[in-house]
Every structure is written in C-alpha cells, then in structure tokens.
Scaffold this active site. Structure first.
Site, PDB file in Angstrom:
ATOM      1  N   ASP A 183      -6.034  15.407  12.308  1.00 27.22           N
ATOM      2  CA  ASP A 183      -4.826  15.617  11.511  1.00 27.22           C
ATOM      3  C   ASP A 183      -4.486  14.301  10.837  1.00 27.22           C
ATOM      4  OD1 ASP A 183      -4.388  18.330  12.147  1.00 27.22           O
ATOM      5  OD2 ASP A 183      -3.367  17.801  14.004  1.00 27.22           O
ATOM      6  N   ASP A 209      -4.599  23.349   7.927  1.00 26.36           N
ATOM      7  CA  ASP A 209      -3.267  23.802   8.344  1.00 26.36           C
ATOM      8  C   ASP A 209      -2.433  24.197   7.132  1.00 26.36           C
ATOM      9  OD1 ASP A 209      -3.935  23.087  10.976  1.00 26.36           O
ATOM     10  OD2 ASP A 209      -3.039  21.094  10.766  1.00 26.36           O
TER      11      ASP A 209
END
Length: 177
Positions: A125, A147
């Site tokens: 991330d 995401d």
C-alpha cells in the site's frame, strides 16, 4: 456476436487495473524503503509511502496466523472472483457501465490477490491521505491502485443498481413493463 463483444471489451479495464497496480507497487518497492514516506503533496495532505498489509481492508486479520490468512485472503478471493466472472458472463441484463464497473472490481481484486500470493510481506500500500479526524482517523488507511479501483467501481456499480431499481419501480407504478 455483439453481446460477446460487450462482455469481452470491459476485460481491458481489469487488465489495465492489474498492470497499473503491479507497476506502481514495483516502483514503490524499488524506490521507497519500507515504512517510510517517499514524498508529500499539499503539505502532508497526500503522501506516497511504502507499507505492507498482511490483512485485508483496514488491516483486518493482519495478526492472524499465516495459514488462516492464506486460506481466507487468497483462497476465498479466488473463489469470489471466479463466481463473479461466471455471473458476469452468464448474465444478459447488466448494462455496459455495470460490466465495466464489475471488471474494474475484478481487476482490483486480482491486483491485490497477486500480492497476497507472491509477496511474503503482504499487499503493498502506498497512497496515504489526511482525513482530518473524521471517524476518529487522522489519516485514511493507506491504500493502492487496486483498492481504488474496487472502491470507485463498487460505488459506480451500486449507483447503477439503485438507478435501475428506481427506474423499474417508476415503470411499474406507471403501468409500463
């Protein structure tokens, strides 16, 4: 044949999401050391960081055993993605926009699944946004391209379903079918 083309064309979005997701993650891993901030924009509103997430959304399950995580976060998504694809190809009622949204979600799911299977450290991330204390969060949980695709396409899909339901309801109330 047109119907098949309408089903196959949105796969381009899934592939694009997967490629962009994996390229951005490779760049992050190569150029930003783990658990550091690479750069910031607009003060500290938007930061490009490098973190790994062994859990799922909001790091749920990150502390569970590796066996349970692998089972739940790899096998289950494979089954869900397969089921979504089966429904996608069998359903004749999805609109073009719904088909594109579904493939955006599938692409995002596959992007993160690749990390879960092939990266021992978990999902990479890197997008970190200030959240100003809303919901008690100073910063929104760090996320990535996959995401983003899942959330944006999920919202689009939900809106199109709501619009369809409202439209169908109005048509039934007006005696149309």
């Amino acid at each position: 044949m047109k119907n098949l083309k309408d089903k196959l064309l949105p796969i381009i979005l899934a592939l694009l999401v997967i490629v962009l997701d994996q390229i951005t993650k490779l760049l992050i891993v190569k150029f930003i050391p783990i658990n550091t901030i690479g750069t910031q924009f607009f003060g500290d509103f938007l930061r490009i960081v490098h973190v790994s997430n062994t859990g799922v959304a909001f790091s749920v399950g990150a502390t569970w055993s590796e066996t349970i995580r692998k089972l739940l976060f790899s096998l289950m998504p494979i089954l869900v993605i397969a089921l979504v694809c089966v429904v996608y190809f069998r359903n004749k009622d999805f609109t073009k926009l719904q088909r594109w949204a579904i493939m955006g979600i599938v692409g995002g799911g596959i992007g993160n699944l690749i990390d879960r299977i092939f990266r021992a450290e978990g999902v990479v991330d890197f997008i970190d946004v200030k959240f100003f204390g809303i919901f008690g969060l100073n910063r929104w949980p760090t996320f990535n391209v996959a995401d983003s695709a899942v959330v944006v396409c999920g919202i689009i899909l939900l809106i199109t379903f709501i619009i369809s339901i409202v439209k169908d309801s109005k048509n039934k109330n007006n005696g149309e079918e």
